[in-house]
Design an enzyme around this catalytic site. Structure first.
Site, mmCIF file in Angstrom:
data_model
loop_
_atom_site.group_PDB
_atom_site.id
_atom_site.type_symbol
_atom_site.label_atom_id
_atom_site.label_comp_id
_atom_site.label_asym_id
_atom_site.label_seq_id
_atom_site.Cartn_x
_atom_site.Cartn_y
_atom_site.Cartn_z
ATOM 1 N N CYS A 49 0.840 -1.207 0.000
ATOM 2 C CA CYS A 49 0.000 0.000 0.000
ATOM 3 C C CYS A 49 0.870 1.249 0.000
ATOM 4 O O CYS A 49 1.690 1.441 0.895
ATOM 5 C CB CYS A 49 -0.908 -0.001 1.222
ATOM 6 S SG CYS A 49 -1.711 1.587 1.504
ATOM 7 N N CYS A 52 0.581 3.345 3.340
ATOM 8 C CA CYS A 52 1.069 2.821 4.615
ATOM 9 C C CYS A 52 2.450 3.418 4.910
ATOM 10 O O CYS A 52 3.242 3.645 3.997
ATOM 11 C CB CYS A 52 1.148 1.295 4.572
ATOM 12 S SG CYS A 52 -0.405 0.464 4.973
ATOM 13 N N HIS A 112 -3.799 0.726 8.081
ATOM 14 C CA HIS A 112 -4.399 0.370 6.796
ATOM 15 C C HIS A 112 -5.825 -0.156 6.951
ATOM 16 O O HIS A 112 -6.661 -0.007 6.051
ATOM 17 C CB HIS A 112 -3.515 -0.707 6.138
ATOM 18 C CG HIS A 112 -3.913 -1.056 4.753
ATOM 19 N ND1 HIS A 112 -3.582 -0.281 3.664
ATOM 20 C CD2 HIS A 112 -4.649 -2.102 4.254
ATOM 21 C CE1 HIS A 112 -4.069 -0.843 2.563
ATOM 22 N NE2 HIS A 112 -4.719 -1.940 2.893
ATOM 23 N N ASN A 152 -13.585 9.865 -0.902
ATOM 24 C CA ASN A 152 -14.245 8.830 -1.698
ATOM 25 C C ASN A 152 -14.004 7.535 -0.992
ATOM 26 O O ASN A 152 -12.849 7.182 -0.765
ATOM 27 C CB ASN A 152 -13.538 8.676 -3.046
ATOM 28 C CG ASN A 152 -14.133 9.526 -4.108
ATOM 29 O OD1 ASN A 152 -15.264 9.975 -3.992
ATOM 30 N ND2 ASN A 152 -13.356 9.733 -5.148
ATOM 31 N N SER A 160 -9.327 4.073 -5.031
ATOM 32 C CA SER A 160 -8.313 3.145 -5.522
ATOM 33 C C SER A 160 -7.641 2.350 -4.410
ATOM 34 O O SER A 160 -6.879 1.440 -4.686
ATOM 35 C CB SER A 160 -7.258 3.944 -6.294
ATOM 36 O OG SER A 160 -6.697 4.944 -5.457
ATOM 37 N N HIS A 163 -6.964 2.065 2.244
ATOM 38 C CA HIS A 163 -6.280 2.795 3.321
ATOM 39 C C HIS A 163 -7.051 4.108 3.563
ATOM 40 O O HIS A 163 -7.329 4.837 2.622
ATOM 41 C CB HIS A 163 -4.829 3.090 2.920
ATOM 42 C CG HIS A 163 -4.010 3.529 4.086
ATOM 43 N ND1 HIS A 163 -2.990 2.769 4.623
ATOM 44 C CD2 HIS A 163 -4.092 4.638 4.865
ATOM 45 C CE1 HIS A 163 -2.481 3.407 5.655
ATOM 46 N NE2 HIS A 163 -3.131 4.537 5.825
ATOM 47 N N HIS A 165 -8.223 7.502 3.667
ATOM 48 C CA HIS A 165 -7.658 8.746 3.141
ATOM 49 C C HIS A 165 -8.728 9.588 2.463
ATOM 50 O O HIS A 165 -9.787 9.091 2.097
ATOM 51 C CB HIS A 165 -6.546 8.450 2.126
ATOM 52 C CG HIS A 165 -7.047 7.855 0.844
ATOM 53 N ND1 HIS A 165 -7.419 6.536 0.737
ATOM 54 C CD2 HIS A 165 -7.264 8.404 -0.382
ATOM 55 C CE1 HIS A 165 -7.821 6.290 -0.503
ATOM 56 N NE2 HIS A 165 -7.753 7.407 -1.198
ATOM 57 N N GLN A 167 -9.108 13.528 0.010
ATOM 58 C CA GLN A 167 -8.384 14.379 -0.937
ATOM 59 C C GLN A 167 -8.779 15.829 -0.754
ATOM 60 O O GLN A 167 -9.825 16.137 -0.176
ATOM 61 C CB GLN A 167 -8.704 13.970 -2.371
ATOM 62 C CG GLN A 167 -8.263 12.576 -2.741
ATOM 63 C CD GLN A 167 -8.350 12.357 -4.252
ATOM 64 O OE1 GLN A 167 -7.962 13.208 -5.047
ATOM 65 N NE2 GLN A 167 -8.885 11.224 -4.640
#
Ligand code: H2U
Ligand code: ZN
Length: 344
Positions: A49, A52, A112, A152, A160, A163, A165, A167
């Site tokens: 990943c 990570c 993760h 998202n 995608s 993990h 996250h 944006q």
């Protein structure tokens, strides 16, 4: 006598658009799949990943050994800061402008296997803090007029990587949806001398039909005009144009609301619930925007189960958005979900 059981249109005061509601259609028999609760077996660290700690990203860059959150410039940014300015206009028919901006990725946790539903509120407060810092830093730039913070979640939304996250895309101009919401809030404020979303939050709390839950500073509700089956909004109870205006207590309450909303969503179909979530707040174009009221939209695609989603096709692509399950039914379903995660 007209009731909300008849097909009707609902008005979205934030966009000025209408949505068709067809509640009688929810009586259609449904023999679709009922799925087993999804197990979320994921390693706390995944050597493959790129988010990570300690791992390599595209272009040979390295994600450091971070402990809480980590922000970096998106290695595949859709917007770029240093491009020549220019525009094209042929007859008002072929029109284009260059668009500058900055895209960043924010890791919510070094783990993760976590999500906002599985992280502690204590660990989500730093996420809210980093959103505020990023908003201040990027919004403070001369060349940035709007900072769009979003998450998202789930492959269904094109995410995608599991993990945790989000944006940020920060833009030289105010993009379409926040621009329209801003114009509508401004019109409302000039016409009535009050804030659209302060008034809306007060009305919803009085009616108590679409509220999912509340804490001291935020109310979570299914908006009257919701389009996605389980669309929700988090509304700040006090007027605040942007995230940097929130007090420490309000930031903590926001972290709490994000956590609780995510748990209820996961529990609804016993899956890691996919959605796009984003913060709408005042532009950073140098003007005063007291008409703006900070809020968060959740747009989740699922309709009936962990795999059966709503499609926006046919009449909805050609004419106007439509829903079957009413906002009131969706709110009831989300209210009925416990706030303890189904995997715990
Ligand atoms: P999504 O999973 O929501 O697509 O977000 C991941 C973002 O991470 C995506 O925008 C970026 C992609 O461009 N990314 C990097 O910046 N570096 C990488 O090494 C892989 C992905
Ligand atoms: Zn990871």
């Amino acid at each position: 006598m007209w009731t909300q059981e008849h097909p009707h249109r609902r008005f979205n005061p934030l966009t000025g658009e209408w949505i068709l509601v067809s509640p009688h259609r929810t009586r259609r028999p449904w023999r679709g799949q009922v799925e087993e609760p999804q197990k979320l077996d994921m390693p706390a660290y995944d050597p493959s990943c790129y988010l990570c700690p300690g791992n390599e990203r595209a272009g040979g860059k390295q994600t450091p050994e971070y402990k809480t959150t980590y922000v970096f410039d998106n290695d595949f940014s859709a917007l770029l800061p240093d491009i020549p300015g220019g525009h094209l206009d042929e007859n008002g028919l072929l029109v284009a402008h260059t668009e500058q901006g900055i895209c960043r990725v924010i890791c919510f946790s070094p783990r993760h296997d976590l999500t906002l539903a599985l992280m502690d509120v204590d660990a989500i407060v730093p996420v809210v803090d980093v959103w505020a810092e990023q908003y201040r830093e990027l919004g403070g730039r001369e060349d940035i007029s709007y900072v769009q913070i979003f998450e998202n979640r789930g492959a269904m939304m094109g995410c995608s990587n599991p993990h945790p996250h989000g944006q940020i895309w920060a833009d030289a101009t105010v993009p379409s949806f926040p621009r329209i919401e801003g114009e509508r809030q401004k019109e409302y404020a000039s016409a009535r001398g009050s804030c659209l979303l302060c008034d809306y939050a007060a009305l919803e709390r009085e009616k108590n039909e679409r509220i999912v839950f509340e804490n001291d500073s935020f109310v979570a509700l299914v908006p009257y005009w919701a389009f996605w089956p389980f669309e929700t909004m988090l509304l700040c109870k006090q007027h605040a144009p942007g995230i940097t205006e929130l007090t420490d207590g309000q930031r903590r309450d926001l972290a709490d609301a994000l956590h609780r909303m995510s748990i209820r969503y996961d529990n609804l179909f016993k899956t890691s619930f996919p959605y796009s979530m984003g913060i709408h707040q005042q532009p950073t174009d140098g003007a005063v925007h007291d008409e703006w009221h900070l809020h968060i939209h959740y747009y989740p695609p699922l309709l009936r189960s962990a795999t059966v989603r709503k499609f926006m096709v046919g009449y909805e692509m050609m004419a106007m958005p439509q829903r079957d399950i009413t906002a009131e039914q969706a709110a009831q379903r989300l209210r009925d979900c416990p706030e303890k995660h189904y995997t715990l």
